[in-house]
Design a protein around this motif. Structure first.
Motif, PDB file in Angstrom:
ATOM      1  N   TRP A 175       0.834  -1.199   0.000  1.00 27.29           N
ATOM      2  CA  TRP A 175       0.000   0.000   0.000  1.00 27.29           C
ATOM      3  C   TRP A 175       0.871   1.252   0.000  1.00 27.29           C
ATOM      4  O   TRP A 175       2.041   1.219   0.391  1.00 27.29           O
ATOM      5  CB  TRP A 175      -0.896   0.031   1.248  1.00 27.29           C
ATOM      6  CG  TRP A 175      -1.737  -1.197   1.406  1.00 27.29           C
ATOM      7  CD1 TRP A 175      -2.982  -1.419   0.890  1.00 27.29           C
ATOM      8  CD2 TRP A 175      -1.389  -2.389   2.125  1.00 27.29           C
ATOM      9  NE1 TRP A 175      -3.433  -2.665   1.236  1.00 27.29           N
ATOM     10  CE2 TRP A 175      -2.477  -3.291   1.999  1.00 27.29           C
ATOM     11  CE3 TRP A 175      -0.272  -2.792   2.857  1.00 27.29           C
ATOM     12  CZ2 TRP A 175      -2.482  -4.549   2.574  1.00 27.29           C
ATOM     13  CZ3 TRP A 175      -0.263  -4.052   3.429  1.00 27.29           C
ATOM     14  CH2 TRP A 175      -1.360  -4.917   3.290  1.00 27.29           C
ATOM     15  N   TRP A 176       0.262   2.376  -0.426  1.00 26.25           N
ATOM     16  CA  TRP A 176       0.899   3.666  -0.223  1.00 26.25           C
ATOM     17  C   TRP A 176       0.860   3.996   1.270  1.00 26.25           C
ATOM     18  O   TRP A 176       0.295   3.242   2.066  1.00 26.25           O
ATOM     19  CB  TRP A 176       0.178   4.758  -1.027  1.00 26.25           C
ATOM     20  CG  TRP A 176       0.188   4.543  -2.517  1.00 26.25           C
ATOM     21  CD1 TRP A 176      -0.883   4.295  -3.315  1.00 26.25           C
ATOM     22  CD2 TRP A 176       1.329   4.554  -3.372  1.00 26.25           C
ATOM     23  NE1 TRP A 176      -0.497   4.139  -4.620  1.00 26.25           N
ATOM     24  CE2 TRP A 176       0.874   4.302  -4.686  1.00 26.25           C
ATOM     25  CE3 TRP A 176       2.699   4.754  -3.173  1.00 26.25           C
ATOM     26  CZ2 TRP A 176       1.723   4.245  -5.781  1.00 26.25           C
ATOM     27  CZ3 TRP A 176       3.547   4.701  -4.271  1.00 26.25           C
ATOM     28  CH2 TRP A 176       3.062   4.447  -5.553  1.00 26.25           C
ATOM     29  N   ASP A 228      14.146   5.977  -0.688  1.00 24.30           N
ATOM     30  CA  ASP A 228      14.192   4.702  -1.386  1.00 24.30           C
ATOM     31  C   ASP A 228      13.013   4.631  -2.356  1.00 24.30           C
ATOM     32  O   ASP A 228      12.190   3.725  -2.303  1.00 24.30           O
ATOM     33  CB  ASP A 228      14.120   3.561  -0.369  1.00 24.30           C
ATOM     34  CG  ASP A 228      14.261   2.188  -1.030  1.00 24.30           C
ATOM     35  OD1 ASP A 228      14.408   2.130  -2.259  1.00 24.30           O
ATOM     36  OD2 ASP A 228      14.196   1.184  -0.308  1.00 24.30           O
ATOM     37  N   GLY A 229      12.907   5.637  -3.208  1.00 22.22           N
ATOM     38  CA  GLY A 229      11.898   5.629  -4.250  1.00 22.22           C
ATOM     39  C   GLY A 229      10.483   5.854  -3.755  1.00 22.22           C
ATOM     40  O   GLY A 229      10.219   6.038  -2.565  1.00 22.22           O
ATOM     41  N   CYS A 230       9.548   5.875  -4.697  1.00 28.40           N
ATOM     42  CA  CYS A 230       8.123   6.049  -4.415  1.00 28.40           C
ATOM     43  C   CYS A 230       7.403   4.785  -4.870  1.00 28.40           C
ATOM     44  O   CYS A 230       7.248   4.554  -6.072  1.00 28.40           O
ATOM     45  CB  CYS A 230       7.565   7.258  -5.164  1.00 28.40           C
ATOM     46  SG  CYS A 230       8.426   8.813  -4.812  1.00 28.40           S
ATOM     47  N   SER A 231       6.999   3.975  -3.946  1.00 30.02           N
ATOM     48  CA  SER A 231       6.307   2.736  -4.301  1.00 30.02           C
ATOM     49  C   SER A 231       5.517   2.241  -3.098  1.00 30.02           C
ATOM     50  O   SER A 231       5.719   2.696  -1.971  1.00 30.02           O
ATOM     51  CB  SER A 231       7.302   1.658  -4.755  1.00 30.02           C
ATOM     52  OG  SER A 231       8.213   1.348  -3.719  1.00 30.02           O
ATOM     53  N   LYS A 232       4.626   1.323  -3.349  1.00 29.57           N
ATOM     54  CA  LYS A 232       3.855   0.729  -2.265  1.00 29.57           C
ATOM     55  C   LYS A 232       4.740  -0.227  -1.470  1.00 29.57           C
ATOM     56  O   LYS A 232       5.650  -0.841  -2.008  1.00 29.57           O
ATOM     57  CB  LYS A 232       2.652  -0.028  -2.825  1.00 29.57           C
ATOM     58  CG  LYS A 232       1.635   0.855  -3.533  1.00 29.57           C
ATOM     59  CD  LYS A 232       0.478   0.024  -4.071  1.00 29.57           C
ATOM     60  CE  LYS A 232      -0.552   0.907  -4.760  1.00 29.57           C
ATOM     61  NZ  LYS A 232      -1.694   0.112  -5.284  1.00 29.57           N
ATOM     62  N   ARG A 233       4.441  -0.324  -0.177  1.00 30.06           N
ATOM     63  CA  ARG A 233       5.174  -1.240   0.696  1.00 30.06           C
ATOM     64  C   ARG A 233       4.208  -2.125   1.470  1.00 30.06           C
ATOM     65  O   ARG A 233       3.028  -1.794   1.623  1.00 30.06           O
ATOM     66  CB  ARG A 233       6.038  -0.473   1.705  1.00 30.06           C
ATOM     67  CG  ARG A 233       7.432  -0.138   1.178  1.00 30.06           C
ATOM     68  CD  ARG A 233       7.449   1.129   0.400  1.00 30.06           C
ATOM     69  NE  ARG A 233       8.791   1.462  -0.086  1.00 30.06           N
ATOM     70  CZ  ARG A 233       9.078   2.557  -0.758  1.00 30.06           C
ATOM     71  NH1 ARG A 233       8.136   3.434  -1.027  1.00 30.06           N
ATOM     72  NH2 ARG A 233      10.313   2.778  -1.163  1.00 30.06           N
ATOM     73  N   GLY A 234       4.741  -3.218   1.993  1.00 28.04           N
ATOM     74  CA  GLY A 234       3.934  -4.111   2.807  1.00 28.04           C
ATOM     75  C   GLY A 234       3.991  -3.732   4.274  1.00 28.04           C
ATOM     76  O   GLY A 234       4.434  -2.644   4.658  1.00 28.04           O
TER      77      GLY A 234
END
Length: 644
Positions: free
Chosen positions: A440-441, A632-638
Motif C-alpha cells: 500500500w501507499w 528509497d523511491g516512491c512505491s507501495k510497501r507491505g
C-alpha cells in the motif's frame, strides 16, 4: 517541507537515536484409542518436587475439548484426603487449569488423575467435587508430585544500624549474613535471606503492581508458598507474584511490635535511596530508612514509617529452598525458546562448584507418551550462586523440560542439597511474524477503510490490513509492527538522558510480547524479544533468520525502536497516487540487523507515487538531490504483522 530539509531532520534524529537502550517424562497416560481426548502437556509432571501449595495443575490438549468430556481428581496420598478443584479453560478450550479450592499441605505427596467422562463418571462443572479416584474409569493422564517444605520467617533478635553492607560486597550479602548468624535462627542447617529491598540488588517489584516473574530480582519469597512463624503458625500464602496479600493470617513477629528495616512501599515496591539509608550503606542520622512493624498484619508490616539510619532496627529473615528453578520459573509455560535455564542455590557455606556438573545438573526434554532424553548444553556461573544451563540448540515448542539437581551437589561444608526436580513447558504454538502479501501507499487508514475497516487511525488501519492478510492464522488476531509516535509506541526518548525508555509504563499499544520467541512463515526462528518486547539491535542483537526472503515494510521506526511523526506519512494517513514530499520509514525484510526496521536516513519511502510536479503538470518521483539519494523511491510497501 522540501527534500533537503527532510534529509537533514532525519539525519539529526538518527544521530540522536543511535544511543544504546539502557528419560521418559514418567507421566502415566492412556494412548490406547484416538477417540480419547489427547493430552499434550501437564504440569506439575510426575516426580516434580518443591511444588507450591496453591499451585494449579495445568493440562494442555492437542485439540479443543469440552469440559463435559473430562473429570479430575486430586488426592493427598499422605492423608488420603481428596481436594475439590476449580476449573478454568482458555478460549480455545485446549488449556485447562485446575486449582485446589484449599491450600495443599507442605511436605506431602499428591496424585492427580484426569479422566474421560462416560456414564460412570460425573460430569465436570466449574468445581470438581467427586475426587474418589476409584469411582472413575478411562483415566487419560496422571501425575504424582510433592509439595514444598514448611518455610519459616523470623524476626532477628539483634538490632542493626542502617549500614547493612559493612564489609560485604553488597548490602544484601551483608543483610543475609546477619540473618544466618542471628540467635533467632531456628535451623542453622537452612539458608535464610533478608526480606529487604535494595535498588539493583534485590526487589519484589520493578514498579507498583508490576511484581513477580521477570519483574522481581533476587527476591526472597517463592510464589504460591506457605510461610510460618517460629511457633509454626501460618503467616500467609504468597500469590503468583511472590508477595503476600494483606492482611496476613498472623504477624511476622512474636510478642511486641518492633521496627524492621525493609526498604519497601506498602505495595511491595522499592523505595529510592533516600528512604533506604543510601541503599543500606549509611548509618548516619542524616539519612532515613523505610521500616515495617513486626506486630502488624496490614501493609504496615512492611512499610510503616521512616527511621534514622543511626538507629538500630531488626530484619525479617526468610528460609530459602536449597535449589530453585528461577528462569523459566518452575510450573510456567514459556514462549521463549532461546532462553537459558537458570537455577539458584541457597546453601549454608555456599555451593561447591566442583559438584555442579553435567551429571548432577541435567535437563530432560519429553512429551506425553514419548520417551524423553537429556539435552546437550553448557553450564556456567558468574557468582557461584546462580548456575545457567545454555542449550546447544533452541528449545522446541510443545515440550516438557525437567531440571534434575541431584543430591551429589554439595555445599562447601560437604552437606548435600535436597534432590530437586522442577519442570516448565514450552508453548505448543510459537508466535508468527510475516510480511504481508499486499502492498500500500502510506495512507494505511484510507486503504483499510476502502477495504471495509471502521478504523479511525493509521495504526488501526494497519492492524486491519494485517488481519485481512491470508497469512494471518484462522481464529488469531494479527497486528502491525508499526509506530506513529502517538497511537502505537515501543520506546520513547528520555527527557533527562539519551537512554531510551521501553516496555511497561512507556510503550503504547505495543504488540510484540516480552521474552517471546517469534518465527517466520517457514517455521524458522526469527529471534526472541527482551523484557521490553523489542529486539535490541543497538546492543548488537541480530535475528537468527530474516522475516522474509525479500520485500519492504512500512515501520516508522528508528534502530532504537523510537519514532517520529516526520517518518510516518502523517501517522499513516497520507499517501496515494498524488504528489507530496512526505516520507515513511521502511525496513528491509531480508535483513537480520537494525535495517529490518530502519532502512537508513536516506532510505525512507515516499508516501505517495510522486514527490514533484512540474509547471506543465508532469508528475515525477525523485530519489536524489544534488546527486545524493534521499529516499528509497516512491512505491507501495507491505507491513510486518505479528500474531497476538
Amino acid at each position: 517541507m522540501n527534500a533537503k530539509k527532510i534529509v537533514l531532520k532525519l539525519m539529526l534524529i538518527m544521530s540522536c537515536s543511535l544511543i544504546v537502550i539502557s528419560c521418559n517424562s514418567g507421566t502415566s497416560v492412556n494412548t490406547t484409542t484416538s477417540a480419547l481426548p489427547q493430552v499434550q502437556l501437564i504440569l506439575p509432571i510426575d516426580g516434580d518436587t518443591n511444588v507450591g501449595i496453591s499451585s494449579p495443575i495445568i493440562v494442555e490438549f492437542k485439540s479443543s475439548v469440552e469440559s463435559t468430556e473430562i473429570s479430575a481428581s486430586l488426592i493427598d496420598l499422605n492423608s488420603n484426603t481428596a481436594y475439590n478443584l476449580t476449573l478454568a479453560a482458555n478460549a480455545s478450550k485446549t488449556i485447562y487449569t485446575y486449582t485446589p479450592l484449599s491450600a495443599l499441605n507442605p511436605n506431602s505427596t499428591y496424585h492427580f488423575v484426569l479422566f474421560q467422562n462416560n456414564n460412570q463418571n460425573s460430569v465436570n462443572a466449574s468445581v470438581s467435587s467427586n475426587n474418589s479416584q476409584s469411582s472413575y474409569s478411562n483415566p487419560l493422564i496422571s501425575s504424582t508430585y510433592t509439595t514444598q517444605t514448611a518455610y519459616k520467617i523470623f524476626v532477628t533478635n539483634g538490632n542493626y544500624k542502617g549500614n547493612l553492607k559493612t564489609s560485604y560486597s553488597s548490602a544484601v550479602n551483608g543483610a543475609d549474613a546477619i540473618c544466618n548468624a542471628d540467635s533467632a535462627n531456628p535451623d542453622t542447617s537452612q539458608y535464610y535471606k533478608a526480606m529487604l529491598s535494595v535498588v539493583s540488588e534485590r526487589y519484589a517489584c520493578n514498579g507498583d503492581n508490576l511484581c513477580g516473574n521477570n519483574n522481581n530480582f533476587n527476591w526472597v519469597l517463592q510464589p504460591r508458598t506457605s510461610y510460618y512463624n517460629l511457633n509454626s503458625s501460618l503467616i500467609g500464602i504468597t500469590n503468583d507474584q511472590s508477595i503476600f496479600d494483606f492482611p496476613l493470617e498472623i504477624a511476622f513477629g512474636l510478642g511486641s511490635s518492633n521496627n524492621v528495616w525493609t526498604g519497601l512501599s506498602t505495595t511491595w515496591g522499592s523505595v529510592d535511596g533516600g528512604d533506604s539509608c543510601k541503599a543500606w550503606t549509611s548509618s548516619s542520622s542524616d539519612n532515613k530508612g523505610r521500616c515495617g512493624r513486626s506486630g502488624q498484619v496490614d501493609p504496615g508490616a512492611i512499610s510503616n514509617d521512616k527511621q534514622d539510619c543511626s538507629g538500630e532496627r531488626k530484619l525479617y529473615c526468610v528460609m530459602q529452598p536449597n535449589a530453585v528453578l528461577v528462569s523459566p520459573f518452575a510450573g510456567s509455560i514459556t514462549n521463549n525458546l532461546a532462553s537459558p535455564i537458570t537455577v539458584m542455590f541457597n546453601v549454608v557455606g555456599g555451593v561447591d562448584s566442583t559438584t555442579v556438573t553435567a551429571r548432577s545438573f541435567t535437563v530432560r526434554e519429553s512429551a506425553i507418551g514419548v520417551t524423553g532424553h537429556n539435552i546437550a548444553g553448557t553450564i556456567s556461573s558468574s557468582d557461584n550462586i546462580s548456575y545457567t544451563f545454555t542449550p546447544e540448540s533452541p528449545l522446541l515448542p510443545g515440550k516438557i523440560y525437567t531440571v534434575y539437581l541431584s543430591a551429589s551437589i554439595r555445599s562447601n561444608n560437604g552437606v548435600p542439597i535436597s534432590a530437586t526436580t522442577q519442570s516448565f513447558m514450552t508453548s505448543s504454538e510459537t508466535k508468527l511474524i510475516y510480511l504481508t502479501s499486499n502492498k500500500w501507499w502510506g495512507d494505511l487508514l484510507k486503504s483499510a477503510q476502502k477495504a471495509g475497516s471502521t478504523a479511525t487511525t493509521g495504526v488501526g488501519g494497519a492492524d486491519f490490513l494485517c488481519q485481512q492478510d491470508s497469512q494471518c492464522p484462522a481464529g488469531k488476531t494479527c497486528k502491525a509492527i508499526i509506530s506513529d509516535d502517538k497511537n502505537r509506541v515501543a520506546c520513547i526518548n528520555s527527557s533527562e538522558s539519551s537512554i531510551k525508555l521501553c516496555g511497561a509504563g512507556y510503550s503504547v499499544d505495543w504488540i510484540l510480547s516480552p521474552n517471546t520467541t517469534y518465527v517466520n512463515t517457514t517455521g524458522a526462528i526469527i529471534g526472541t524479544t527482551n523484557s521490553s518486547g523489542i529486539f535490541n539491535f543497538l546492543l548488537g542483537y541480530q535475528f537468527n533468520s530474516a522475516i522474509s526472503s525479500g520485500g519492504k515494510a512500512w515501520t516508522g521506526l528508528f534502530p532504537s525502536w523510537t519514532s517520529d511523526k516526520e517518518i510516518t506519512c502523517e501517522r499513516w494517513t497520507v499517501g496515494d497516487d498524488g504528489v507530496n514530499q512526505l516520507v515513511g520509514m521502511i525496513g528491509y525484510a531480508d535483513q537480520i540487523n537494525y535495517k529490518s526496521i530502519f532502512a537508513g536516513a536516506n532510505n525512507s519511502g515516499g508516501c505517495s507515487q510522486y514527490n514533484k510536479k512540474d509547471a506543465v503538470g508532469g508528475k515525477y518521483c525523485y530519489n536524489q538531490v544534488d546527486g545524493q539519494q534521499f529516499i528509497d523511491g516512491c512505491s507501495k510497501r507491505g507491513l510486518y504483522c505479528a500474531v497476538q
